[in-house]
Design a protein around this motif. Structure first.
Motif, PDB file in Angstrom:
ATOM      1  N   THR A  80      -7.472 -13.709   4.501  1.00 51.91           N
ATOM      2  CA  THR A  80      -7.420 -12.600   3.541  1.00 51.91           C
ATOM      3  C   THR A  80      -5.996 -12.057   3.423  1.00 51.91           C
ATOM      4  O   THR A  80      -5.520 -11.776   2.319  1.00 51.91           O
ATOM      5  N   HIS A  83      -4.006 -14.519   1.455  1.00 55.78           N
ATOM      6  CA  HIS A  83      -4.444 -14.458   0.054  1.00 55.78           C
ATOM      7  C   HIS A  83      -3.812 -13.261  -0.640  1.00 55.78           C
ATOM      8  O   HIS A  83      -3.333 -13.361  -1.776  1.00 55.78           O
ATOM      9  N   TYR A  84      -3.800 -12.118   0.043  1.00 57.63           N
ATOM     10  CA  TYR A  84      -3.210 -10.915  -0.529  1.00 57.63           C
ATOM     11  C   TYR A  84      -1.718 -11.107  -0.796  1.00 57.63           C
ATOM     12  O   TYR A  84      -1.228 -10.799  -1.885  1.00 57.63           O
ATOM     13  N   SER A  87      -1.309 -13.552  -3.623  1.00 55.71           N
ATOM     14  CA  SER A  87      -1.822 -12.992  -4.878  1.00 55.71           C
ATOM     15  C   SER A  87      -0.859 -11.976  -5.478  1.00 55.71           C
ATOM     16  O   SER A  87      -0.667 -11.935  -6.689  1.00 55.71           O
ATOM     17  N   THR A  88      -0.264 -11.156  -4.620  1.00 50.58           N
ATOM     18  CA  THR A  88       0.658 -10.137  -5.133  1.00 50.58           C
ATOM     19  C   THR A  88       1.984 -10.737  -5.582  1.00 50.58           C
ATOM     20  O   THR A  88       2.707 -10.115  -6.346  1.00 50.58           O
ATOM     21  N   ALA A  94       1.257  -6.652  -9.102  1.00 52.09           N
ATOM     22  CA  ALA A  94       0.875  -5.492  -8.294  1.00 52.09           C
ATOM     23  C   ALA A  94       1.580  -4.219  -8.755  1.00 52.09           C
ATOM     24  O   ALA A  94       1.022  -3.130  -8.659  1.00 52.09           O
ATOM     25  N   HIS A 101       0.589   0.097  -1.617  1.00 51.04           N
ATOM     26  CA  HIS A 101       0.125  -1.169  -1.033  1.00 51.04           C
ATOM     27  C   HIS A 101      -1.091  -1.004  -0.135  1.00 51.04           C
ATOM     28  O   HIS A 101      -1.955  -1.876  -0.119  1.00 51.04           O
ATOM     29  N   PHE A 105      -4.313  -3.167  -0.886  1.00 50.65           N
ATOM     30  CA  PHE A 105      -4.873  -4.089   0.101  1.00 50.65           C
ATOM     31  C   PHE A 105      -6.305  -3.696   0.457  1.00 50.65           C
ATOM     32  O   PHE A 105      -7.162  -4.563   0.636  1.00 50.65           O
ATOM     33  N   PHE A 108      -8.453  -4.889  -2.255  1.00 53.15           N
ATOM     34  CA  PHE A 108      -8.466  -6.346  -2.169  1.00 53.15           C
ATOM     35  C   PHE A 108      -9.452  -6.794  -1.084  1.00 53.15           C
ATOM     36  O   PHE A 108     -10.278  -7.677  -1.306  1.00 53.15           O
ATOM     37  N   ALA A 109      -9.369  -6.164   0.084  1.00 51.44           N
ATOM     38  CA  ALA A 109     -10.268  -6.511   1.181  1.00 51.44           C
ATOM     39  C   ALA A 109     -11.719  -6.182   0.831  1.00 51.44           C
ATOM     40  O   ALA A 109     -12.628  -6.966   1.139  1.00 51.44           O
ATOM     41  N   ARG A 153     -10.924  -8.682  -8.847  1.00 49.03           N
ATOM     42  CA  ARG A 153      -9.500  -8.517  -8.547  1.00 49.03           C
ATOM     43  C   ARG A 153      -8.682  -8.419  -9.823  1.00 49.03           C
ATOM     44  O   ARG A 153      -7.722  -7.667  -9.893  1.00 49.03           O
TER      45      ARG A 153
END
Length: 173
Positions: A80, A83-84, A87-88, A94, A101, A105, A108-109, A153
């Motif tokens: 995760t 991925h974060y 992804s950002t 973002a 942040h 996050f 996101f989680a 997301r």
């Protein structure tokens, strides 16, 4: 021999308008899908990398004697996090969210946890209600979870801030 049926739109103006509206809707939906494909492709690659890290950590820790549930949690958490980060940097903007942040996050989680819930639900329904084996059930669950989490997301976690939308509409006026 089948009789040939003339298209209804040649006889009924309402049917012609309906068919034209359906065609416009189909073109608009196709354009929207095509527009999201590059981002979906990047998201797919990022997801594959995060999953690879998750599985690698899980298997390594389990092989070292750690309990499988704990190894699974650690692998999932590291996946995760990766991925974060990816992804950002490569998938979503973002900065356009105006979220700090920590909040970004957290959302996101939470979307990842939603994906876990969807996975559990689809597997339960597929195996218990539909009688599917575990592997096809997991494949269905992964597909459903992937699509729902990507949509969450894209539209919630990394949604552009409201002030951007308001400013953009004023700029166009």
């Amino acid at each position: 021999m089948m009789a040939r049926v003339a298209p209804r739109s040649h006889r009924d103006p309402d049917a012609a308008r309906f068919e034209a509206a359906i065609a416009r809707l189909a073109r608009a939906r196709s354009a929207a899908l095509i527009a999201v494909l590059p981002q979906l492709s990047r998201y797919s690659l990022v997801s594959a990398l995060a999953l690879a890290l998750d599985f690698t950590v899980y298997l390594a820790l389990a092989a070292l004697g750690m309990s499988p549930p704990l190894a699974g949690v650690i692998g999932y958490a590291l996946g995760t996090g990766l991925h974060y980060l990816l992804s950002t940097r490569f998938v979503f903007d973002a900065r356009a969210t105006d979220k700090v942040h920590a909040r970004l996050f957290g959302e996101f989680a939470l979307s990842g946890l939603a994906g876990m819930g969807i996975t559990a639900l689809v597997i339960a329904l597929a195996t218990e209600a539909a009688g599917l084996a575990a592997l096809p059930a997991k494949v269905l669950a992964a597909a459903a979870s992937f699509l729902v989490v990507f949509a969450l997301r894209r539209t919630v976690v990394f949604a552009k801030s409201v002030s951007d939308g308001v400013a953009g509409s004023h700029a166009r006026s």
